[in-house]
Design a protein around this motif. Structure first.
Motif, PDB file in Angstrom:
ATOM      1  N   ARG A 192     -14.410  21.479  22.110  1.00 50.34           N
ATOM      2  CA  ARG A 192     -13.355  21.533  23.125  1.00 50.34           C
ATOM      3  C   ARG A 192     -13.941  21.415  24.529  1.00 50.34           C
ATOM      4  O   ARG A 192     -13.435  20.668  25.357  1.00 50.34           O
ATOM      5  N   ARG A 193     -15.007  22.178  24.779  1.00 50.55           N
ATOM      6  CA  ARG A 193     -15.640  22.144  26.105  1.00 50.55           C
ATOM      7  C   ARG A 193     -16.219  20.776  26.423  1.00 50.55           C
ATOM      8  O   ARG A 193     -16.131  20.302  27.544  1.00 50.55           O
ATOM      9  N   GLU A 194     -16.828  20.140  25.404  1.00 52.30           N
ATOM     10  CA  GLU A 194     -17.509  18.860  25.604  1.00 52.30           C
ATOM     11  C   GLU A 194     -16.598  17.661  25.359  1.00 52.30           C
ATOM     12  O   GLU A 194     -17.023  16.517  25.521  1.00 52.30           O
ATOM     13  N   ARG A 195     -15.361  17.937  24.924  1.00 52.53           N
ATOM     14  CA  ARG A 195     -14.378  16.876  24.630  1.00 52.53           C
ATOM     15  C   ARG A 195     -14.940  15.856  23.636  1.00 52.53           C
ATOM     16  O   ARG A 195     -14.984  14.661  23.896  1.00 52.53           O
ATOM     17  N   THR A 196     -15.364  16.373  22.494  1.00 56.12           N
ATOM     18  CA  THR A 196     -15.920  15.528  21.436  1.00 56.12           C
ATOM     19  C   THR A 196     -15.177  15.787  20.129  1.00 56.12           C
ATOM     20  O   THR A 196     -14.166  16.479  20.104  1.00 56.12           O
ATOM     21  N   ASN A 197     -15.714  15.262  19.048  1.00 51.14           N
ATOM     22  CA  ASN A 197     -15.125  15.439  17.724  1.00 51.14           C
ATOM     23  C   ASN A 197     -15.862  16.535  16.966  1.00 51.14           C
ATOM     24  O   ASN A 197     -17.053  16.757  17.169  1.00 51.14           O
ATOM     25  N   LEU A 198     -15.144  17.180  16.055  1.00 55.02           N
ATOM     26  CA  LEU A 198     -15.713  18.201  15.189  1.00 55.02           C
ATOM     27  C   LEU A 198     -15.531  17.756  13.743  1.00 55.02           C
ATOM     28  O   LEU A 198     -14.423  17.417  13.330  1.00 55.02           O
ATOM     29  N   TYR A 199     -16.622  17.739  12.995  1.00 56.67           N
ATOM     30  CA  TYR A 199     -16.597  17.392  11.577  1.00 56.67           C
ATOM     31  C   TYR A 199     -17.062  18.596  10.776  1.00 56.67           C
ATOM     32  O   TYR A 199     -18.146  19.122  11.020  1.00 56.67           O
ATOM     33  N   VAL A 200     -16.244  19.034   9.825  1.00 57.12           N
ATOM     34  CA  VAL A 200     -16.598  20.152   8.958  1.00 57.12           C
ATOM     35  C   VAL A 200     -16.888  19.573   7.579  1.00 57.12           C
ATOM     36  O   VAL A 200     -16.045  18.901   6.989  1.00 57.12           O
ATOM     37  N   HIS A 201     -18.101  19.830   7.084  1.00 56.12           N
ATOM     38  CA  HIS A 201     -18.547  19.271   5.809  1.00 56.12           C
ATOM     39  C   HIS A 201     -18.487  20.319   4.702  1.00 56.12           C
ATOM     40  O   HIS A 201     -18.609  21.515   4.962  1.00 56.12           O
ATOM     41  N   ARG A 202     -18.334  19.839   3.479  1.00 57.96           N
ATOM     42  CA  ARG A 202     -18.440  20.699   2.304  1.00 57.96           C
ATOM     43  C   ARG A 202     -19.922  20.892   1.981  1.00 57.96           C
ATOM     44  O   ARG A 202     -20.782  20.232   2.541  1.00 57.96           O
ATOM     45  N   ARG A 203     -20.220  21.758   1.036  1.00 59.29           N
ATOM     46  CA  ARG A 203     -21.612  21.981   0.620  1.00 59.29           C
ATOM     47  C   ARG A 203     -22.263  20.704   0.091  1.00 59.29           C
ATOM     48  O   ARG A 203     -23.464  20.524   0.232  1.00 59.29           O
ATOM     49  N   ASP A 204     -21.469  19.797  -0.500  1.00 59.92           N
ATOM     50  CA  ASP A 204     -22.038  18.554  -1.036  1.00 59.92           C
ATOM     51  C   ASP A 204     -22.234  17.490   0.041  1.00 59.92           C
ATOM     52  O   ASP A 204     -22.694  16.386  -0.239  1.00 59.92           O
ATOM     53  N   GLY A 205     -21.860  17.798   1.284  1.00 58.76           N
ATOM     54  CA  GLY A 205     -22.079  16.879   2.396  1.00 58.76           C
ATOM     55  C   GLY A 205     -20.890  16.010   2.767  1.00 58.76           C
ATOM     56  O   GLY A 205     -20.903  15.375   3.820  1.00 58.76           O
ATOM     57  N   THR A 206     -19.877  15.961   1.931  1.00 55.38           N
ATOM     58  CA  THR A 206     -18.699  15.158   2.261  1.00 55.38           C
ATOM     59  C   THR A 206     -17.886  15.848   3.364  1.00 55.38           C
ATOM     60  O   THR A 206     -17.953  17.061   3.530  1.00 55.38           O
ATOM     61  N   VAL A 207     -17.119  15.062   4.091  1.00 52.44           N
ATOM     62  CA  VAL A 207     -16.322  15.612   5.189  1.00 52.44           C
ATOM     63  C   VAL A 207     -15.082  16.294   4.620  1.00 52.44           C
ATOM     64  O   VAL A 207     -14.291  15.688   3.902  1.00 52.44           O
ATOM     65  N   LYS A 208     -14.929  17.559   4.948  1.00 50.40           N
ATOM     66  CA  LYS A 208     -13.776  18.345   4.514  1.00 50.40           C
ATOM     67  C   LYS A 208     -12.617  18.133   5.474  1.00 50.40           C
ATOM     68  O   LYS A 208     -11.474  17.988   5.058  1.00 50.40           O
ATOM     69  N   ARG A 209     -12.909  18.142   6.777  1.00 44.88           N
ATOM     70  CA  ARG A 209     -11.888  17.903   7.800  1.00 44.88           C
ATOM     71  C   ARG A 209     -12.559  17.513   9.096  1.00 44.88           C
ATOM     72  O   ARG A 209     -13.742  17.725   9.277  1.00 44.88           O
ATOM     73  N   TRP A 210     -11.768  16.950  10.004  1.00 44.48           N
ATOM     74  CA  TRP A 210     -12.275  16.603  11.330  1.00 44.48           C
ATOM     75  C   TRP A 210     -11.192  16.868  12.359  1.00 44.48           C
ATOM     76  O   TRP A 210     -10.005  16.791  12.054  1.00 44.48           O
ATOM     77  N   ASP A 211     -11.620  17.222  13.542  1.00 40.58           N
ATOM     78  CA  ASP A 211     -10.718  17.442  14.670  1.00 40.58           C
ATOM     79  C   ASP A 211     -11.278  16.690  15.862  1.00 40.58           C
ATOM     80  O   ASP A 211     -12.488  16.681  16.076  1.00 40.58           O
TER      81      ASP A 211
END
Length: 78
Positions: free
Chosen positions: A45-64
């Motif tokens: 939020r502060r840096e105005r970038t994207n956030l990627y949350v990964h699962r334990r296996d490395g795949t993307v679970k969600r992004w904001d």
């Protein structure tokens, strides 16, 4: 200027790490994924970038996206 998107990934040593895109070292490590996501979301939020949350296996679970637009975009994969 290149953006440094934030990634929450499983740490090899256990727990969860927050990394900037292209960084080899974690900015911070956490025991719980929820704590790592909270920290990474504040940075994104502060840096105005994207956030990627990964699962334990490395795949993307969600992004904001907290880029220059006023409302964050959210995505969720399977």
């Amino acid at each position: 200027m290149a953006t440094k998107d934030r990634h929450v990934i499983a740490s090899i040593a256990g727990g969860w790490s927050v990394h900037a895109s292209g960084a080899s070292r974690a900015s911070r490590r956490f025991e719980r994924q929820s704590d790592a996501v909270r920290y990474a979301r504040d940075l994104a939020r502060r840096e105005r970038t994207n956030l990627y949350v990964h699962r334990r296996d490395g795949t993307v679970k969600r992004w904001d996206s907290y880029a220059d637009d006023r409302s964050p975009q959210r995505g969720k994969r399977g």
